[in-house]
Design a protein around this motif. Structure first.
Motif, PDB file in Angstrom:
ATOM      1  N   ARG A 150       0.831  -1.202   0.000  1.00 20.93           N
ATOM      2  CA  ARG A 150       0.000   0.000   0.000  1.00 20.93           C
ATOM      3  C   ARG A 150       0.870   1.257   0.000  1.00 20.93           C
ATOM      4  O   ARG A 150       0.583   2.221  -0.698  1.00 20.93           O
ATOM      5  CB  ARG A 150      -0.936  -0.017   1.215  1.00 20.93           C
ATOM      6  CG  ARG A 150      -1.905   1.147   1.251  1.00 20.93           C
ATOM      7  CD  ARG A 150      -2.750   1.109   2.535  1.00 20.93           C
ATOM      8  NE  ARG A 150      -3.741   2.167   2.526  1.00 20.93           N
ATOM      9  CZ  ARG A 150      -3.470   3.451   2.774  1.00 20.93           C
ATOM     10  NH1 ARG A 150      -2.238   3.846   3.044  1.00 20.93           N
ATOM     11  NH2 ARG A 150      -4.450   4.352   2.749  1.00 20.93           N
ATOM     12  N   GLU A 151       1.940   1.237   0.767  1.00 22.89           N
ATOM     13  CA  GLU A 151       2.814   2.388   0.898  1.00 22.89           C
ATOM     14  C   GLU A 151       3.610   2.673  -0.380  1.00 22.89           C
ATOM     15  O   GLU A 151       4.128   3.772  -0.566  1.00 22.89           O
ATOM     16  CB  GLU A 151       3.785   2.195   2.066  1.00 22.89           C
ATOM     17  CG  GLU A 151       3.099   2.167   3.434  1.00 22.89           C
ATOM     18  CD  GLU A 151       2.301   0.889   3.702  1.00 22.89           C
ATOM     19  OE1 GLU A 151       2.683  -0.195   3.208  1.00 22.89           O
ATOM     20  OE2 GLU A 151       1.272   0.988   4.394  1.00 22.89           O
ATOM     21  N   GLN A 152       3.717   1.699  -1.251  1.00 21.65           N
ATOM     22  CA  GLN A 152       4.515   1.854  -2.473  1.00 21.65           C
ATOM     23  C   GLN A 152       3.707   2.326  -3.678  1.00 21.65           C
ATOM     24  O   GLN A 152       4.269   2.468  -4.763  1.00 21.65           O
ATOM     25  CB  GLN A 152       5.197   0.516  -2.810  1.00 21.65           C
ATOM     26  CG  GLN A 152       6.232   0.100  -1.794  1.00 21.65           C
ATOM     27  CD  GLN A 152       6.753  -1.296  -2.063  1.00 21.65           C
ATOM     28  OE1 GLN A 152       5.992  -2.239  -2.238  1.00 21.65           O
ATOM     29  NE2 GLN A 152       8.074  -1.417  -2.111  1.00 21.65           N
ATOM     30  N   VAL A 153       2.407   2.526  -3.496  1.00 23.37           N
ATOM     31  CA  VAL A 153       1.569   2.978  -4.607  1.00 23.37           C
ATOM     32  C   VAL A 153       1.063   4.382  -4.320  1.00 23.37           C
ATOM     33  O   VAL A 153       1.120   4.861  -3.183  1.00 23.37           O
ATOM     34  CB  VAL A 153       0.390   1.992  -4.873  1.00 23.37           C
ATOM     35  CG1 VAL A 153       0.919   0.607  -5.195  1.00 23.37           C
ATOM     36  CG2 VAL A 153      -0.591   1.940  -3.707  1.00 23.37           C
ATOM     37  N   GLY A 154       0.543   5.043  -5.361  1.00 21.24           N
ATOM     38  CA  GLY A 154       0.033   6.402  -5.216  1.00 21.24           C
ATOM     39  C   GLY A 154      -1.228   6.480  -4.366  1.00 21.24           C
ATOM     40  O   GLY A 154      -1.841   5.468  -4.019  1.00 21.24           O
ATOM     41  N   GLU A 202      -0.586   4.382 -12.016  1.00 22.00           N
ATOM     42  CA  GLU A 202      -1.414   5.258 -11.170  1.00 22.00           C
ATOM     43  C   GLU A 202      -2.889   5.206 -11.569  1.00 22.00           C
ATOM     44  O   GLU A 202      -3.766   5.313 -10.729  1.00 22.00           O
ATOM     45  CB  GLU A 202      -0.898   6.699 -11.237  1.00 22.00           C
ATOM     46  CG  GLU A 202      -1.627   7.659 -10.318  1.00 22.00           C
ATOM     47  CD  GLU A 202      -1.525   7.317  -8.829  1.00 22.00           C
ATOM     48  OE1 GLU A 202      -2.473   7.649  -8.087  1.00 22.00           O
ATOM     49  OE2 GLU A 202      -0.515   6.735  -8.384  1.00 22.00           O
ATOM     50  N   ASN A 203      -3.178   5.010 -12.852  1.00 19.67           N
ATOM     51  CA  ASN A 203      -4.563   4.998 -13.325  1.00 19.67           C
ATOM     52  C   ASN A 203      -5.071   3.607 -13.679  1.00 19.67           C
ATOM     53  O   ASN A 203      -6.260   3.409 -13.880  1.00 19.67           O
ATOM     54  CB  ASN A 203      -4.698   5.910 -14.549  1.00 19.67           C
ATOM     55  CG  ASN A 203      -4.322   7.328 -14.209  1.00 19.67           C
ATOM     56  OD1 ASN A 203      -4.894   7.931 -13.316  1.00 19.67           O
ATOM     57  ND2 ASN A 203      -3.329   7.857 -14.899  1.00 19.67           N
ATOM     58  N   GLY A 204      -4.173   2.655 -13.776  1.00 23.02           N
ATOM     59  CA  GLY A 204      -4.526   1.333 -14.277  1.00 23.02           C
ATOM     60  C   GLY A 204      -5.524   0.571 -13.427  1.00 23.02           C
ATOM     61  O   GLY A 204      -6.448  -0.048 -13.955  1.00 23.02           O
ATOM     62  N   LEU A 205      -5.359   0.579 -12.108  1.00 22.58           N
ATOM     63  CA  LEU A 205      -6.227  -0.225 -11.255  1.00 22.58           C
ATOM     64  C   LEU A 205      -7.668   0.285 -11.287  1.00 22.58           C
ATOM     65  O   LEU A 205      -8.599  -0.509 -11.444  1.00 22.58           O
ATOM     66  CB  LEU A 205      -5.687  -0.278  -9.832  1.00 22.58           C
ATOM     67  CG  LEU A 205      -6.423  -1.194  -8.852  1.00 22.58           C
ATOM     68  CD1 LEU A 205      -6.513  -2.624  -9.379  1.00 22.58           C
ATOM     69  CD2 LEU A 205      -5.736  -1.174  -7.482  1.00 22.58           C
ATOM     70  N   ALA A 206      -7.858   1.578 -11.178  1.00 23.78           N
ATOM     71  CA  ALA A 206      -9.220   2.128 -11.231  1.00 23.78           C
ATOM     72  C   ALA A 206      -9.849   1.846 -12.593  1.00 23.78           C
ATOM     73  O   ALA A 206     -11.023   1.464 -12.678  1.00 23.78           O
ATOM     74  CB  ALA A 206      -9.199   3.632 -10.955  1.00 23.78           C
TER      75      ALA A 206
END
Length: 176
Positions: A9-13, A41-45
């Motif tokens: 979690r800490e390694q992502v935006g 940054e936008n891929g997961l959403a």
């Protein structure tokens, strides 16, 4: 080849941190492949919106497509995940193995599975008789479009795992 690790979690935006929190609440964990998508940054959403969009296929039909596509693409992660989800949607162990082999005992589901397998193997150039059989079993143009979208969804995840080889965080599916 590069060794991929699953980001924490800490390694992502910040956007992905919020999505991790939502997944943690909903599932009790963040699947490793979803976490890997969070390198973007936008891929997961974007992916989750696509994956969770409405479709004319039932959950059971979607899982059948997910299983056969993952088998064709030799994705151990997705075979394992969709074996678990397939059981949650009412498939027996035998039915799950049959679907991965490209068949189902239910004639309508069999038409869907065979077409999904052909679409995947032939990169969209499915056998004409399988397309005709799909329609003969009551599927519609809407179903065909949704099938293709489901194949594309699963193929993207299969490719992501096949390239990153992040650890599978589900019980491993049986080897065929």
């Amino acid at each position: 080849m590069k060794n991929f690790t699953v980001p924490s979690r800490e390694q992502v935006g910040t956007i992905n941190q919020g999505i991790f929190d939502t997944l943690q609440k909903a599932l009790g964990f963040v699947p490793n492949l979803y976490a890997t998508i969070a390198y973007s940054e936008n891929g997961l959403a974007k992916y989750l919106a696509y994956q969770n969009s409405k479709t004319s296929l039932s959950n059971k039909e979607k899982e059948a497509v997910n299983l056969v596509v993952s088998q064709v693409n030799n994705c151990v992660y997705c075979q394992s995940a969709h074996t678990v989800i397939g059981k949650m949607n009412g498939f027996s162990d035998e039915q799950l193995l049959d679907i991965r082999k490209g068949k189902a005992t239910d004639a309508k589901l069999n038409a869907l599975v065979q077409l999904a397998e052909s679409i995947t193997k032939k990169r969209g150039n499915a056998d004409a008789f399988l397309v005709d059989n799909f329609y003969a079993h009551g599927y519609t143009n809407e179903n065909l479009v949704d099938l293709i979208l489901q194949v594309s969804d699963k193929t993207a995840m299969n490719y992501l795992h096949n390239l990153t080889k992040v650890p599978v965080d589900f019980p491993l599916a049986p080897v065929l």
